[in-house]
Design a protein around this motif. Structure first.
Motif, mmCIF file in Angstrom:
data_model
loop_
_atom_site.group_PDB
_atom_site.id
_atom_site.type_symbol
_atom_site.label_atom_id
_atom_site.label_comp_id
_atom_site.label_asym_id
_atom_site.label_seq_id
_atom_site.Cartn_x
_atom_site.Cartn_y
_atom_site.Cartn_z
ATOM 1 N N ALA A 46 31.597 -33.637 9.984
ATOM 2 C CA ALA A 46 32.711 -34.534 9.599
ATOM 3 C C ALA A 46 32.937 -35.387 10.771
ATOM 4 O O ALA A 46 33.073 -34.988 11.821
ATOM 5 C CB ALA A 46 33.720 -33.980 9.185
ATOM 6 N N GLN A 47 33.232 -36.714 10.753
ATOM 7 C CA GLN A 47 33.547 -37.520 11.817
ATOM 8 C C GLN A 47 35.029 -37.218 12.257
ATOM 9 O O GLN A 47 35.881 -37.027 11.458
ATOM 10 C CB GLN A 47 33.477 -39.094 11.355
ATOM 11 C CG GLN A 47 33.754 -40.075 12.322
ATOM 12 C CD GLN A 47 33.329 -41.610 12.135
ATOM 13 O OE1 GLN A 47 32.195 -41.601 11.492
ATOM 14 N NE2 GLN A 47 34.010 -42.525 12.338
ATOM 15 N N SER A 48 35.169 -37.303 13.539
ATOM 16 C CA SER A 48 36.272 -37.126 14.185
ATOM 17 C C SER A 48 37.193 -38.288 14.193
ATOM 18 O O SER A 48 36.604 -39.496 14.261
ATOM 19 C CB SER A 48 36.284 -36.947 15.839
ATOM 20 O OG SER A 48 37.509 -36.711 16.367
ATOM 21 N N SER A 135 22.740 -39.158 21.598
ATOM 22 C CA SER A 135 24.065 -39.477 20.705
ATOM 23 C C SER A 135 25.111 -39.474 21.864
ATOM 24 O O SER A 135 25.251 -38.503 22.552
ATOM 25 C CB SER A 135 24.165 -38.709 19.435
ATOM 26 O OG SER A 135 23.155 -38.588 18.507
ATOM 27 N N ALA A 139 32.379 -42.562 17.807
ATOM 28 C CA ALA A 139 32.925 -42.519 16.522
ATOM 29 C C ALA A 139 31.715 -42.826 15.543
ATOM 30 O O ALA A 139 31.539 -42.427 14.392
ATOM 31 C CB ALA A 139 33.999 -43.324 16.056
ATOM 32 N N THR A 141 28.680 -42.021 15.785
ATOM 33 C CA THR A 141 27.924 -41.028 15.849
ATOM 34 C C THR A 141 28.296 -39.700 15.014
ATOM 35 O O THR A 141 27.904 -38.894 15.093
ATOM 36 C CB THR A 141 27.212 -40.609 17.111
ATOM 37 O OG1 THR A 141 28.348 -40.168 17.995
ATOM 38 C CG2 THR A 141 26.571 -41.607 17.916
ATOM 39 N N GLY A 142 29.651 -39.988 14.446
ATOM 40 C CA GLY A 142 30.542 -38.730 14.062
ATOM 41 C C GLY A 142 30.792 -37.966 15.049
ATOM 42 O O GLY A 142 31.087 -36.519 14.923
ATOM 43 N N SER A 143 31.216 -38.420 16.391
ATOM 44 C CA SER A 143 31.503 -37.594 17.439
ATOM 45 C C SER A 143 30.640 -36.599 17.959
ATOM 46 O O SER A 143 30.643 -35.631 18.302
ATOM 47 C CB SER A 143 32.968 -36.867 16.994
ATOM 48 O OG SER A 143 33.964 -37.944 16.867
ATOM 49 N N VAL A 144 29.176 -36.871 17.732
ATOM 50 C CA VAL A 144 28.282 -36.090 18.077
ATOM 51 C C VAL A 144 27.724 -36.509 19.527
ATOM 52 O O VAL A 144 27.153 -37.582 19.761
ATOM 53 C CB VAL A 144 26.964 -35.967 17.250
ATOM 54 C CG1 VAL A 144 25.781 -35.520 17.636
ATOM 55 C CG2 VAL A 144 27.584 -35.594 15.776
ATOM 56 N N LYS A 170 29.766 -31.087 19.297
ATOM 57 C CA LYS A 170 30.728 -31.859 18.254
ATOM 58 C C LYS A 170 32.031 -32.143 19.219
ATOM 59 O O LYS A 170 32.788 -31.248 19.407
ATOM 60 C CB LYS A 170 31.128 -31.260 17.076
ATOM 61 C CG LYS A 170 32.026 -31.707 16.035
ATOM 62 C CD LYS A 170 31.543 -32.827 15.489
ATOM 63 C CE LYS A 170 32.312 -33.525 14.395
ATOM 64 N NZ LYS A 170 31.956 -34.833 13.914
ATOM 65 N N THR A 172 35.019 -33.136 19.046
ATOM 66 C CA THR A 172 36.197 -33.107 18.549
ATOM 67 C C THR A 172 37.250 -32.873 19.707
ATOM 68 O O THR A 172 37.317 -32.367 20.555
ATOM 69 C CB THR A 172 36.384 -32.240 17.477
ATOM 70 O OG1 THR A 172 35.846 -30.922 17.999
ATOM 71 C CG2 THR A 172 35.488 -32.721 16.450
ATOM 72 N N GLY A 229 21.921 -40.056 13.588
ATOM 73 C CA GLY A 229 21.960 -39.168 12.754
ATOM 74 C C GLY A 229 20.860 -38.151 12.314
ATOM 75 O O GLY A 229 20.749 -37.586 11.535
#
Length: 368
Positions: A46-48, A135, A139, A141-144, A170, A172, A229
């Motif tokens: 999940a994205q932060s 990555s 945001a 990259t989904g915080s990756v 991750k 976060t 991704g």
């Protein structure tokens, strides 16, 4: 020389939770190969919601002596909300590099002395570290945050060696490592295995023969990185291919994860009872990444790939997968001119693969 390139173990203090690959050796000048076809297998993380301005800059350490040349271009991460994790990450990356530097300094001095005593030429050693960010933790990259460091070491001989370490985080507010299983999602290892087998099948000349016929599969500890991704599994030099192939990066995309395929022509098949078609077991199964073991005493062939296992017995119409209740198919296994044949529905009904027949040519294509 006295000692080969040493594998490093990353010692991480307390709560530092880094996802790091176990590296193997490769050459600095070997090409990096990526098999990236098809659509992305999106990282299921999940994205932060919190915005971060993560940056990766370079810390340069250079030294030169008559025994050793050093250039360490180390990644330094800033801007993470979890500064404690960030500090431990940066310290761990630098500590790994400097520990190797200390080791190689001593080794180069000792080896120069040994060379002088033995009367042969000593070639100065070389240590380099460089990195690639795949990555950036944003945001988008989904915080990756995903990057790879490469440690190149020359200690004499024809060429040097490089270790590749992968870091997947991750980013976060409470940062966590990303495992390969998390990156790939449910059933991800099977998809990764299919992607690798498909790539081996596409370019078999690049790989060791035993990997072509008996690839053992991707482990949960396999190095990997994430880019746009897509999860890329990393194979170090000599792991599945010769030196010249370099580090091999294989993208686990939807198309690649569909697995290898094989087409058996009409001339390669044999007519079975009630209009069924029999296909050569070893040729077909091996092309799909299965291992075949023949027991001459029981006239049984064991067929296995990853978690799948089954056995077929000559002239016995009884089939099962992973020792489940046996069922009958359109025909029993038959041996013709020394070749064991099974019905085509063995691959669809037992191994759960996609089997299709060309109405015009009679060729049978099996995928998965």
């Amino acid at each position: 020389m006295k000692s080969p390139f040493k594998m490093l173990t990353l010692a991480v203090a307390g709560s530092c939770l880094l996802a790091i690959s176990a590296p193997l050796a490769m050459a600095q000048n070997a090409a990096s190969y990526t098999a990236d076809t098809g659509t992305a297998a999106v990282v299921p993380i999940a994205q932060s919601a919190q915005t971060q301005n993560i940056k990766v800059t370079t810390k340069l350490i250079e030294e030169k002596s008559d025994t050793l040349t050093v250039k360490l271009s180390l990644p330094v991460v800033t801007g993470m909300t979890d500064t404690h994790y960030q500090d431990e990450l940066n310290n761990s990356v630098e500590r790994q590099a400097t520990d190797e530097l200390d080791t190689l300094k001593k080794q180069s001095i000792d080896d120069q002395k040994s060379a002088q005593e033995a009367g042969y030429e000593f070639r100065p050693y070389d240590l380099q570290v460089y990195y690639e960010v795949h990555s950036d933790g944003s945001a988008a990259t989904g915080s990756v945050l995903s990057f790879v460091t490469y440690t190149y070491e020359y200690t004499g001989g024809a060429h040097g060696s490089t270790l590749a370490d992968t870091y997947n985080v991750k980013a976060t507010p409470e940062a966590k490592p990303i495992t390969l299983q998390q990156a790939l999602g449910e059933g991800g290892l099977t998809r990764a295995n299919n992607a690798v087998r498909q790539q081996i099948q596409t370019s078999p000349e690049m790989y060791f023969y035993n990997e072509i016929v008996d690839f053992q599969g991707v482990s949960q500890e396999q190095p990997f990185y994430i880019e746009q991704g897509i999860t890329h599994v990393v194979f170090q030099q000599y792991e599945i291919a010769p030196y010249a192939a370099g580090i091999i990066n294989i993208a686990v995309t939807d198309k690649a994860a569909a697995g290898p395929s094989v087409t058996i022509t009409n001339k390669q098949t044999v007519a079975g009872p009630s209009g069924s078609k029999l296909v050569p077991l070893r040729l077909t199964a091996a092309s799909l990444g299965y291992k075949i073991a023949w027991n001459n005493k029981t006239h049984t062939a064991e067929v296995s790939r990853d978690a799948q296992w089954t056995a077929v017995t000559l002239n016995k119409n009884s089939y099962s997968l992973n020792k489940m209740a046996p069922i009958k198919l359109s025909a029993a296994p038959s041996q013709i001119k020394g070749t064991l044949y099974v019905p085509a529905d063995f691959f669809s009904s037992i191994l759960k693969l996609n089997v299709s027949a060309d109405a015009k040519t009679g060729a049978i294509t099996i995928k998965g």
